[in-house]
Design an enzyme around this catalytic site. Structure first.
Site, PDB file in Angstrom:
ATOM      1  N   GLU A   1      31.869  50.048  27.125  1.00  0.00           N
ATOM      2  CA  GLU A   1      32.135  49.568  25.750  1.00  0.00           C
ATOM      3  C   GLU A   1      32.438  50.719  24.789  1.00  0.00           C
ATOM      4  O   GLU A   1      32.923  50.495  23.694  1.00  0.00           O
ATOM      5  CB  GLU A   1      30.959  48.718  25.240  1.00  0.00           C
TER       6      GLU A   1
ATOM      7  N   CYS B  89      23.609  51.061  31.398  1.00  0.00           N
ATOM      8  CA  CYS B  89      22.624  52.101  31.063  1.00  0.00           C
ATOM      9  C   CYS B  89      21.207  51.516  31.084  1.00  0.00           C
ATOM     10  O   CYS B  89      20.690  51.215  32.147  1.00  0.00           O
ATOM     11  CB  CYS B  89      22.992  52.731  29.729  1.00  0.00           C
TER      12      CYS B  89
ATOM     13  N   HIS C 203      29.036  53.892  29.965  1.00  0.00           N
ATOM     14  CA  HIS C 203      29.200  52.871  28.916  1.00  0.00           C
ATOM     15  C   HIS C 203      30.664  52.470  28.767  1.00  0.00           C
ATOM     16  O   HIS C 203      31.388  53.097  27.973  1.00  0.00           O
ATOM     17  CB  HIS C 203      28.736  53.444  27.573  1.00  0.00           C
TER      18      HIS C 203
END
Lengths: 215, 82
Positions: free
Chosen positions: A193, A86, A191
């Site tokens: 994660e 990002c 993302h």
């Protein structure tokens, strides 16, 4: 396994990605403040998501002028693996480690939702990933742009890593993530994660980090 | 002392959704004389330099290293003595 996560003023996913790498992959995570330099060679350096320097001027524009980024560029040029997520992707393009730029989403809306990502089989990183992945995005400026020659080169060299199944933001060629020519620097808007722990409802991000953490 | 006045806009080849949204609003108001509209940003900075030429060189270097991303943007720079 050693990982460095670089924190800029306004980074807000540094602890997210760091804690996931510690708890799910057993990595030893060091956080590097943007003013600091490093000269060691971790297994992976992560530029996390967030709003470095408040996204003022352009997303990622000011982050490139920092001691930490000088170290990241040096480390990447020596073949070290770098992941930019990002805002991290925006910083990678601004610093010239990846080609192109990220523009405002075509709708001008901030988009926060799960998207389906298709790993591009011609790419070295993506070919190790199986199936379509559902991963969250959360960005206002995530539309990938590059001039036509650069786009052509990216496609020809197999540097497109992920494409959106349904383009959410106006990215050219549905691009969600690219890597550099050598394949050691990966930038992506989604993302991974945030899709690791079953508590978050999704685990598709795990495959991506697994591939990057492979020796 | 000099002042650098910089206008940054997206390149013609880059879609400007902000400009298009503003243009659409004007058209919705019946202002159809407006056929194109692009939104950019204006930056002004004061420069200490011994000559106009030095001030221009400094301003250009700052534009191209930080203020403007030449992948997507273009700029106009005017340097004036103050």
């Amino acid at each position: 396994m050693k990982v460095r996560v670089v924190t800029f003023p306004g980074s807000n996913c540094d602890k997210d990605v760091g804690s996931v790498l510690e708890s799910e992959f057993g990595a030893k995570v060091d956080y590097t403040w943007y003013k600091e330099s490093f000269s060691d060679t971790p297994d992976l350096v992560v530029l996390p998501g967030g709003f470095s320097f408040g996204d003022y001027l352009r997303c990622g524009a000011m982050a490139k002028f920092s001691n930490a980024m000088d170290s990241v560029v040096k480390y990447a040029n020596q073949g070290g693996k770098v992941l930019g997520v990002c805002n991290g992707f925006q910083i990678l393009t601004e610093s010239g480690l990846l080609p192109g730029a990220l523009l405002h989403n075509r709708t001008l809306k901030y988009i926060c939702k799960d998207v389906d990502l298709i790993p591009v089989s011609e790419n070295k990183i993506a070919k190790e990933i199986k199936g379509t992945l559902s991963i969250p995005i959360a960005h206002g400026e995530g539309a990938y742009f590059a001039d036509s020659q650069t786009l052509e080169r990216l496609e020809k060299n197999g540097q497109v890593v992920f494409r959106y199944k349904q383009n959410p933001n106006g990215s050219l060629n549905d691009i969600a993530g690219i890597c550099n020519e050598a394949g050691n620097v990966l930038g992506m808007m989604p993302h991974p994660e945030r899709a690791i722990n079953p508590y978050t409802g999704k685990m598709d991000g795990k495959q991506i980090l697994e591939v990057l953490l492979k020796k | 002392m000099f002042v650098a006045k910089i206008n940054v806009t997206l390149k013609e080849s880059v879609l400007d959704p902000q400009g298009q949204t503003v243009l659409r609003t004007l058209h919705d108001q019946g202002k159809n004389l407006i056929s194109d509209l692009r939104v950019g940003k204006y930056i002004e900075m004061k420069i200490s330099a011994s000559s106009q030429a030095d001030a221009e060189i400094s301003a250009k270097e700052i534009c191209e290293s930080l203020l403007v991303n030449q992948v997507i943007e273009t700029y106009r720079l005017v340097v004036e003595k103050v």
